[in-house]
Design an enzyme around this catalytic site. Structure first.
Site, short mmCIF file in Angstrom:
data_model
loop_
_atom_site.label_atom_id
_atom_site.label_comp_id
_atom_site.label_asym_id
_atom_site.label_seq_id
_atom_site.Cartn_x
_atom_site.Cartn_y
_atom_site.Cartn_z
N ASP A 13 41.98 77.96 85.52
CA ASP A 13 41.75 79.36 85.90
C ASP A 13 43.05 80.12 85.66
OD1 ASP A 13 41.19 81.77 87.06
OD2 ASP A 13 40.45 80.97 88.94
N ASP A 108 38.54 83.96 81.56
CA ASP A 108 39.78 83.35 82.04
C ASP A 108 39.58 81.99 82.70
OD1 ASP A 108 38.44 84.32 84.24
OD2 ASP A 108 40.21 85.15 85.22
N GLU A 109 38.47 81.33 82.41
CA GLU A 109 38.21 80.03 83.02
C GLU A 109 37.56 79.09 82.02
OE1 GLU A 109 37.36 81.34 87.66
OE2 GLU A 109 35.67 81.06 86.31
#
Length: 426
Positions: A13, A108-109
């Site tokens: 993350d 974003d992960e």
């Protein structure tokens, strides 16, 4: 049973991703409180905040005027979404150099499934260090991440949230219950206020109480099969992911002060629908429903009342028919909604179906759209797509806010949907 469960998932993350990209691109704002905003106006809200800004109590969703009041040295930057997508692809490529990427979960992960020769505590610790070092060296020193490792993907995501920024948390099976007991129910992804109220009504107000439920009771308390599934996931079971499918295609836009009159807002709505229609054709899908939603400008430039309505479509994918339907919805909105200024517009195409699966329907006697007209409109739309791909966004348009679109930063990013780079040129 839990003690025999191996570490199976690594979840990465990125920390304050949009703000971190801005700091990477501009060394002058590194180490400073930074907020990313959709448009340059105090009435909008932050879509991202750096950790330096978070130290002042500024979060995603904080009004810009409020953020300025909390931090007088705050740096406000407009979102550069094409850059966020480009950095995203660089990060995915870097992670893949160290471990195969199983799933891109959001902008974003990412989640990576671990094999038996790489899932010991020592091995995952070393792997996480290599990934972090690789991103710093090959993508950007400002792009830190928190990594979680656990027996399943849900627990790995929860572990990644436990230590931010730049953390590493390993939820080994033998310490699983003790570590989870320290968390709040809201730390479980998907558990918001409504779910918490439902759980509280059933006497479940702590993580300990939830962990003590058996599978049958968990299903009853949750009111769906998800409760039973969550029961086993929190115990560490590595269940297969539930497949998802695209149910809608849409765009929304927060309007700057110069575009809040109904006439200007209508042009923006047409621009958004033209983009959605191009995505629809690229996905080789047809839509059976168009929804228009607007929000009025409130007092002091804030958010006011909402209006929304939908119109059925004869399973189409051409821009002409879609824009005609939008015009009818817009006329309905103007007749029913008293606001003279709008702060946000959104269009959504739903009831999607593969183009070839509904092709025969177009030639049925009861079809709402003449097949020859539909064929001509689709040919025109496809030709416009080709011209715009070659010569740039809005080389040809159908009466929308082309000048305003040229100044925009491209499609906005919902964290769960990563735009294709082609969308920034449509």
């Amino acid at each position: 049973m839990s003690e025999s469960l191996p570490l199976r998932w690594l979840y990465l993350d990125l920390n304050s991703y949009f703000a971190s990209v801005e700091q990477q691109l501009d060394p002058a704002i590194r180490g400073r409180p930074v907020v990313v905003a959709p448009v340059d106006t105090d009435s909008t809200s932050a879509i991202a905040a750096s950790y330096e800004a978070k130290a002042f109590g500024i979060r995603t969703g904080t009004k810009i005027w409020e953020a300025r009041a909390l931090c007088r040295d705050l740096v406000i930057v407009p979102g550069r979404h094409e850059d966020y997508v480009r950095f995203h692809h660089q990060i995915i490529a870097e992670v893949a150099r160290h471990v195969p990427v199983t799933a891109v979960c959001s902008i974003d992960e990412v989640a990576c499934r671990l094999m038996d020769n790489e899932n010991s505590v020592a091995a995952v610790t070393a792997l996480a260090a290599r990934i972090k070092a690789g991103i710093r060296a090959h993508v950007g020193e400002c792009l830190t991440s928190s990594i979680g490792v656990a027996p399943n993907r849900l627990l790995a995501k929860m572990a990644a949230d436990m230590k931010k920024p730049d953390g590493l948390t390993i939820l080994a099976a033998d310490t699983l219950k003790a570590r989870l007991s320290t968390l709040k129910l809201s730390d479980i992804p998907g558990v918001g206020r409504n779910i918490e109220r439902r759980l509280a009504a059933a006497g479940v107000v702590t993580m300990d109480r939830l962990l003590d439920l058996d599978a049958r009771t968990a299903r009853q308390v949750w009111g769906s099969v998800w409760g039973e599934r969550l029961h086993f996931l929190l115990q560490g079971a590595d269940l297969p992911e539930v497949p998802t499918q695209t149910r809608s295609i849409g765009h929304s836009h927060v309007l700057g002060p110069d575009r809040r009159s109904p006439d200007r807002a209508r042009l923006v709505a047409r621009r958004l629908l033209a983009k959605a229609a191009t995505r629809l054709r690229r996905a080789e899908m047809r839509a059976g429903l168009l929804t228009l939603a607007v929000r009025a400008e409130g007092r002091m430039g804030g958010k006011g009342e909402k209006w929304a309505a939908a119109q059925r479509l004869p399973q189409v994918m051409d821009s002409v028919t879609l824009l005609e339907s939008l015009d009818r919805l817009w006329a309905q909105m103007r007749a029913e909604f008293a606001s003279q200024r709008l702060i946000q517009v959104a269009v959504t195409l739903a009831e999607l179906a593969p183009a070839d699966a509904v092709q025969l329907h177009l030639f049925d006697a009861g079809s709402a759209l003449d097949p020859r007209a539909e064929s001509r409109r689709l040919a025109l739309s496809s030709a416009m797509d080709k011209v715009n791909r070659r010569f740039g966004r809005d080389a040809v348009t159908m009466g929308h806010d082309a000048a305003g679109a040229a100044r925009s930063s491209g499609p906005r990013i919902a964290f769960t949907r990563i735009p294709e780079l082609a969308e920034f040129h449509e």
